[in-house]
Design an enzyme around this catalytic site. Structure first.
Site, short mmCIF file in Angstrom:
data_model
loop_
_atom_site.label_atom_id
_atom_site.label_comp_id
_atom_site.label_asym_id
_atom_site.label_seq_id
_atom_site.Cartn_x
_atom_site.Cartn_y
_atom_site.Cartn_z
N HIS A 1 4.94 3.46 9.00
CA HIS A 1 4.15 2.88 9.68
C HIS A 1 3.47 3.56 11.00
CE1 HIS A 1 6.87 -0.60 7.99
NE2 HIS A 1 5.86 -0.10 6.94
N LYS B 1 7.13 4.91 20.26
CA LYS B 1 8.37 4.06 20.04
C LYS B 1 9.62 4.56 20.71
CE LYS B 1 6.70 1.88 15.82
NZ LYS B 1 6.65 1.83 14.57
N TYR C 1 13.87 -1.37 18.31
CA TYR C 1 13.09 -0.33 19.22
C TYR C 1 12.10 -0.90 20.14
CZ TYR C 1 10.20 -2.24 15.23
OH TYR C 1 9.85 -3.09 14.20
N GLU D 1 -2.82 -2.02 11.83
CA GLU D 1 -1.59 -1.32 11.11
C GLU D 1 -2.26 -0.41 10.01
OE1 GLU D 1 -0.26 -4.62 7.78
OE2 GLU D 1 0.91 -4.44 9.80
N ASP E 1 4.43 -1.71 1.50
CA ASP E 1 4.86 -0.34 1.84
C ASP E 1 4.71 0.54 0.67
OD1 ASP E 1 5.44 -0.67 4.53
OD2 ASP E 1 7.55 -0.63 4.25
#
Length: 185
Positions: A61, A71, A131, A142, A169
């Protein structure tokens, strides 16, 4: 805390100094002062947590500009194989990845800057994954790459034929069919 460079410019592995005694352990998992000085100046604005079972693979992602996310990730229960793929156009390491096992026993953290697709596979019965992100999640921004792309040459330590994947996904493109929104600087 020890800061470990990786073979790809940008991502870093952070190894905290863990203090143990008869009561258990203690370590500092994040210090803005140290992070800004030794890793990157990043203003984290959101913390996330997921819980997954063995065989789950999440990813790969990313979020497009202007909502891209750096992140700082860690596994607080169990173990995962965490992967960052360089998707910065013009990068000498475009399409290459870094993989690091994160677990509740090694206490490693992994910093993934902008310009990388991110994912992980769960190697333990259950994994709790946390995270920090430097931008809020925006569903309209996204994007992703297929974790099944053989050209990425990622060994997820799980047979992809037996992996548990989300429908979303499974629809991500292969790298060769992907037009990256990120430019290497």
């Amino acid at each position: 805390m020890e800061i470990i460079d990786t073979e790809i410019e940008g991502p870093k592995i952070l190894k905290p100094r863990v203090f143990t005694d008869s009561r258990g352990y203690f370590f500092e998992s994040y210090s803005k002062k140290l992070f800004d000085k030794e890793v990157a100046h990043v203003d984290f604005v959101q913390d996330n947590e997921s819980c997954s079972s063995y065989g789950v693979i999440r990813g790969l992602h990313f979020q497009r500009q202007p909502f891209c996310q750096a992140k700082l990730v860690r596994c607080v229960k169990g173990s995962v194989l965490d992967v960052a793929v360089d998707i910065r156009k013009g990068s000498p390491t475009y399409g290459r990845h870094i993989a690091v096992e994160l677990s509740d026993t090694n206490h490693l953290l992994f910093f993934i800057p902008h310009g990388f697709a991110h994912g992980f596979s769960v190697l333990s019965d259950v994994a709790v994954f946390q995270y920090k992100c430097d931008n809020y999640y925006h569903p309209e921004a996204e994007g992703g790459l297929s974790i099944l792309d053989k050209n990425l040459d990622i060994d997820w330590h799980i047979n992809p034929a037996n992996a548990i994947l989300s429908d979303k996904d499974l629809k991500h493109p292969l790298l060769k069919d992907f037009d990256s929104p990120f430019i290497f600087k």
